[in-house]
Write a protein that holds these residues in place. Structure first.
Motif, PDB file in Angstrom:
ATOM      1  N   ASP A  57       0.823  -1.213   0.000  1.00 37.59           N
ATOM      2  CA  ASP A  57       0.000   0.000   0.000  1.00 37.59           C
ATOM      3  C   ASP A  57       0.855   1.261   0.000  1.00 37.59           C
ATOM      4  OD1 ASP A  57      -2.278  -1.547   0.058  1.00 37.59           O
ATOM      5  OD2 ASP A  57      -2.422  -1.529   2.249  1.00 37.59           O
ATOM      6  N   LEU A  58       2.130   1.139   0.333  1.00 38.79           N
ATOM      7  CA  LEU A  58       3.003   2.300   0.409  1.00 38.79           C
ATOM      8  C   LEU A  58       3.224   2.942  -0.951  1.00 38.79           C
ATOM      9  CD1 LEU A  58       4.769   3.958   2.357  1.00 38.79           C
ATOM     10  CD2 LEU A  58       6.662   2.411   1.820  1.00 38.79           C
ATOM     11  N   LEU A  59       3.155   2.154  -2.032  1.00 43.45           N
ATOM     12  CA  LEU A  59       3.406   2.698  -3.362  1.00 43.45           C
ATOM     13  C   LEU A  59       2.431   3.819  -3.696  1.00 43.45           C
ATOM     14  CD1 LEU A  59       5.022   2.566  -5.981  1.00 43.45           C
ATOM     15  CD2 LEU A  59       3.395   0.851  -6.813  1.00 43.45           C
ATOM     16  N   VAL A  60       1.166   3.642  -3.334  1.00 47.01           N
ATOM     17  CA  VAL A  60       0.166   4.684  -3.598  1.00 47.01           C
ATOM     18  C   VAL A  60       0.510   5.945  -2.817  1.00 47.01           C
ATOM     19  CG1 VAL A  60      -2.260   5.308  -3.384  1.00 47.01           C
ATOM     20  CG2 VAL A  60      -1.620   2.988  -4.058  1.00 47.01           C
ATOM     21  N   ALA A  61       0.904   5.771  -1.549  1.00 46.79           N
ATOM     22  CA  ALA A  61       1.198   6.925  -0.703  1.00 46.79           C
ATOM     23  C   ALA A  61       2.412   7.706  -1.190  1.00 46.79           C
ATOM     24  CB  ALA A  61       1.428   6.464   0.737  1.00 46.79           C
ATOM     25  N   VAL A  62       3.478   6.996  -1.571  1.00 47.25           N
ATOM     26  CA  VAL A  62       4.699   7.711  -1.949  1.00 47.25           C
ATOM     27  C   VAL A  62       4.640   8.294  -3.359  1.00 47.25           C
ATOM     28  CG1 VAL A  62       6.147   6.357  -0.411  1.00 47.25           C
ATOM     29  CG2 VAL A  62       5.862   5.615  -2.764  1.00 47.25           C
ATOM     30  N   THR A  63       3.784   7.743  -4.213  1.00 45.19           N
ATOM     31  CA  THR A  63       3.681   8.275  -5.577  1.00 45.19           C
ATOM     32  C   THR A  63       2.571   9.300  -5.743  1.00 45.19           C
ATOM     33  OG1 THR A  63       2.231   6.465  -6.243  1.00 45.19           O
ATOM     34  CG2 THR A  63       4.588   6.177  -6.615  1.00 45.19           C
ATOM     35  N   ALA A  64       1.697   9.416  -4.731  1.00 44.55           N
ATOM     36  CA  ALA A  64       0.542  10.294  -4.875  1.00 44.55           C
ATOM     37  C   ALA A  64       0.931  11.742  -5.131  1.00 44.55           C
ATOM     38  CB  ALA A  64      -0.333  10.203  -3.625  1.00 44.55           C
ATOM     39  N   PHE A  65       2.014  12.196  -4.493  1.00 41.99           N
ATOM     40  CA  PHE A  65       2.399  13.592  -4.651  1.00 41.99           C
ATOM     41  C   PHE A  65       3.260  13.839  -5.886  1.00 41.99           C
ATOM     42  CE2 PHE A  65       6.502  12.269  -3.291  1.00 41.99           C
ATOM     43  CZ  PHE A  65       7.377  13.264  -3.711  1.00 41.99           C
ATOM     44  N   ALA A  66       3.708  12.770  -6.576  1.00 43.28           N
ATOM     45  CA  ALA A  66       4.736  12.913  -7.610  1.00 43.28           C
ATOM     46  C   ALA A  66       4.328  13.869  -8.724  1.00 43.28           C
ATOM     47  CB  ALA A  66       5.105  11.551  -8.185  1.00 43.28           C
ATOM     48  N   VAL A  67       3.149  13.657  -9.309  1.00 42.39           N
ATOM     49  CA  VAL A  67       2.744  14.496 -10.440  1.00 42.39           C
ATOM     50  C   VAL A  67       2.488  15.928  -9.987  1.00 42.39           C
ATOM     51  CG1 VAL A  67       1.010  14.839 -12.225  1.00 42.39           C
ATOM     52  CG2 VAL A  67       1.837  12.554 -11.716  1.00 42.39           C
ATOM     53  N   LEU A  68       1.819  16.102  -8.841  1.00 46.53           N
ATOM     54  CA  LEU A  68       1.610  17.458  -8.336  1.00 46.53           C
ATOM     55  C   LEU A  68       2.953  18.119  -8.037  1.00 46.53           C
ATOM     56  CD1 LEU A  68      -0.178  19.751  -7.388  1.00 46.53           C
ATOM     57  CD2 LEU A  68      -0.385  18.610  -5.165  1.00 46.53           C
ATOM     58  N   GLY A  69       3.890  17.362  -7.464  1.00 45.37           N
ATOM     59  CA  GLY A  69       5.210  17.913  -7.184  1.00 45.37           C
ATOM     60  C   GLY A  69       5.916  18.369  -8.442  1.00 45.37           C
ATOM     61  N   ILE A  70       5.792  17.584  -9.508  1.00 43.62           N
ATOM     62  CA  ILE A  70       6.411  17.964 -10.777  1.00 43.62           C
ATOM     63  C   ILE A  70       5.779  19.236 -11.333  1.00 43.62           C
ATOM     64  CG2 ILE A  70       6.577  17.269 -13.209  1.00 43.62           C
ATOM     65  CD1 ILE A  70       7.134  14.411 -12.165  1.00 43.62           C
ATOM     66  N   TYR A  71       4.455  19.336 -11.260  1.00 44.32           N
ATOM     67  CA  TYR A  71       3.779  20.541 -11.739  1.00 44.32           C
ATOM     68  C   TYR A  71       4.159  21.763 -10.903  1.00 44.32           C
ATOM     69  CZ  TYR A  71       0.793  18.606 -15.392  1.00 44.32           C
ATOM     70  OH  TYR A  71       0.341  18.057 -16.555  1.00 44.32           O
ATOM     71  N   VAL A  72       4.293  21.584  -9.582  1.00 42.63           N
ATOM     72  CA  VAL A  72       4.705  22.695  -8.721  1.00 42.63           C
ATOM     73  C   VAL A  72       6.088  23.197  -9.126  1.00 42.63           C
ATOM     74  CG1 VAL A  72       5.405  23.301  -6.371  1.00 42.63           C
ATOM     75  CG2 VAL A  72       3.268  22.065  -6.741  1.00 42.63           C
ATOM     76  N   ALA A  73       7.027  22.262  -9.326  1.00 42.14           N
ATOM     77  CA  ALA A  73       8.383  22.649  -9.726  1.00 42.14           C
ATOM     78  C   ALA A  73       8.381  23.348 -11.088  1.00 42.14           C
ATOM     79  CB  ALA A  73       9.283  21.413  -9.761  1.00 42.14           C
TER      80      ALA A  73
END
Length: 511
Positions: free
Chosen positions: A378-394
């Motif tokens: 279940d950790l994969l969902v938690a650690v990847t959830a922010f990835a796309v938003l993080g990329i857009y923020v950067a």
């Protein structure tokens, strides 16, 4: 110092880099097409469409395909802004040095910190998805242990190829590009022309996904169909110091990545929808992984197996490109003294001219995350959830920095220029980015607080830890690399290229 202007409209690669404060130490063996292939395989429409096809249809129905047009247009604006920035600053690392030169050290620290973690998590996620294809190709049962071993194998294979140097990186990226085009455009066109079971009007049919509510809610909920797809073009700039004539070629490669990636994704998505033998079951959420069934129905067992070979090749190339881009960002960050162990991270192999230590980190941390996912899936969902938003923020931190400099009088001085349209495109790109980030950050409606807010929780953890390290360790105080010099550098480039006459006295190089 020689103050005569060069005879061409652009500086030579080495001279351009010296104006920016760095020495030309890498092997510039990457061509325009190899650079485009790197960005395209990072963007990977095959990976994006396969991962989101069922979700997009179950949430937004067939009209969710229109998000490919909407997001593609928005990200094209962003790529044009990036093109002007990289044309003036063709430096390794992309997001970090661009943010630093457009704003300052602390601002760049936060942009790079968020982006580094988003990229590392993305490396893990793509390797995890690729392990499923690899297991299917070799007839292995996709158990957690098998998934872990195949994920680690993909990461290690990508590391070994990256260690071999820029030429091999470019070669494998071009192979991945061919695999991607065959897997998305080739298969998509075949399905579209010879296996069509639906009418084109289906893309205007919601098929009841809105229930008793408004379809607008369902349509916006399906925005992930595009938002998860159109990033990766910035990787073209991450390897700028390994590209010949980067100030000219990288902006073109970025735009090509968006255009070809969008067309590829469109053919693929449309082909799968029109060839689906039971589209209603997919829209109803009864078939969570419909593409293998569509392919076997259309291509037969042998054809489906050939597609798996193509898919695994594309995944390997995607992991390779992500790993390469992450390592160059780490190198760029470390070269300016902004990370712990920066001297070790900024070392370059004298033989292959690649940042080997940064590559080791870009492989090791995703491997550790993969082990943690094996312990707790279940950790994969938690650690990847922010990835796309993080990329857009950067991304938008760079877009905002560029707009800020324009309002202060900056006129980009690279050979790629939008001219008077630059500020208009910049403003529209920022407006699109804010719109996209709002869509990505909207909480879910499952009723579970963690599940509904996981995207913002994940991003919040990364931002808070980044701010804490920035305030406690003060990495910005240990770096004297140039910052906030967009206007000064633009003036120096124009003097050297003859756009502004040079005085006879020597000029001080901007720092």
């Amino acid at each position: 110092m020689n103050t005569r202007p060069t005879t061409s409209s652009a500086l030579a690669d080495g001279e351009h880099l010296k104006v920016l404060g760095y020495d030309d130490t890498f092997d510039r063996s990457m061509s325009l097409w190899a650079n485009f292939a790197l960005g395209f395989t990072y963007l990977s429409p095959l990976v994006g469409v396969y991962s989101l096809f069922a979700l997009a249809l179950s949430v937004g129905g067939p009209p969710s395909v229109w998000w490919i047009f909407i997001v593609g247009a928005g990200q094209l604006l962003v790529s044009l802004v990036f093109g002007e920035v990289v044309s003036q600053y063709p430096i390794h690392g992309g997001i970090y040095p661009w943010a630093r030169r457009l704003w300052g050290r602390r601002y760049a620290w936060m942009a790079a910190w968020v982006y580094i973690w988003a990229m590392i998590v993305t490396v893990t996620a793509v390797a995890e998805f690729g392990s499923g294809f690899t297991a299917s190709l070799f007839g292995l049962e996709p158990t957690p242990t098998t998934t872990l071993l195949l994920t680690l194998a993909l990461l290690l294979l990508a590391l070994l190829i990256n260690f071999s140097g820029t030429k091999w990186l470019g070669r494998v990226a071009r192979i991945g590009l061919a695999a991607e085009l065959a897997g998305v455009i080739g298969v998509g066109l075949y399905l579209l022309l010879f296996q069509r079971k639906q009418e084109f009007s289906v893309f205007f049919d919601t098929m009841g996904v809105e229930g008793d509510g408004s379809y607008a809610t369902a349509f916006f909920g399906a925005a992930l169909a595009g938002l998860f797809l159109f990033y990766g073009f910035e990787a073209c700039g991450d390897v700028a110091e390994e590209v010949s004539q980067p100030a000219r070629r990288i902006p073109r490669a970025m735009v090509l990545t968006i255009l070809v990636g969008g067309v590829s994704a469109l053919f693929s998505f449309v082909g799968y929808v029109l060839a689906a033998p039971d589209l209603q079951a997919i829209v109803a959420g009864e078939n969570a992984d419909p593409i293998p069934g569509i392919l076997e129905s259309a291509l037969g067992t042998v054809g489906a197996k050939i597609f798996l070979v193509i898919a695994v090749t594309a995944f390997i190339s995607c992991v390779l490109s992500l790993q390469a881009a992450a390592s160059r960002l780490l190198f760029s960050f470390a070269r300016d003294g902004m990370l712990p162990g920066h001297r070790w991270l900024s070392k370059i192999s004298p033989r292959n001219k690649v940042p080997t230590n940064a590559l080791i980190v870009a492989c090791t941390i995703p491997a550790i995350i993969a082990v943690l996912v094996w312990i707790n899936p279940d950790l994969l969902v938690a650690v990847t959830a922010f990835a796309v938003l993080g990329i857009y923020v950067a991304f938008q931190m760079v877009v905002l920095g560029a707009l800020r400099q324009r309002l202060r009088g900056w006129r980009p001085a690279g050979p790629f220029s939008l001219g008077a349209w630059g500020i208009v495109v910049n403003a529209l790109a920022l407006a699109y980015g804010v719109f996209a980030m709002v869509l990505l950050a909207l909480p879910g409606s499952s009723g579970d607080v963690i599940t509904d807010w996981i995207v913002l929780i994940g991003l919040g953890v990364v931002v808070v830890t980044g701010i804490a390290y920035l305030l406690i360790a003060r990495p910005d105080g240990k770096s004297n690399a140039p910052e906030g010099d967009a206007i000064t550098v633009a003036e120096e480039i124009r003097r050297r290229t003859g756009a502004i006459p040079l005085p006879q006295t020597s000029q001080r190089r901007p720092r």
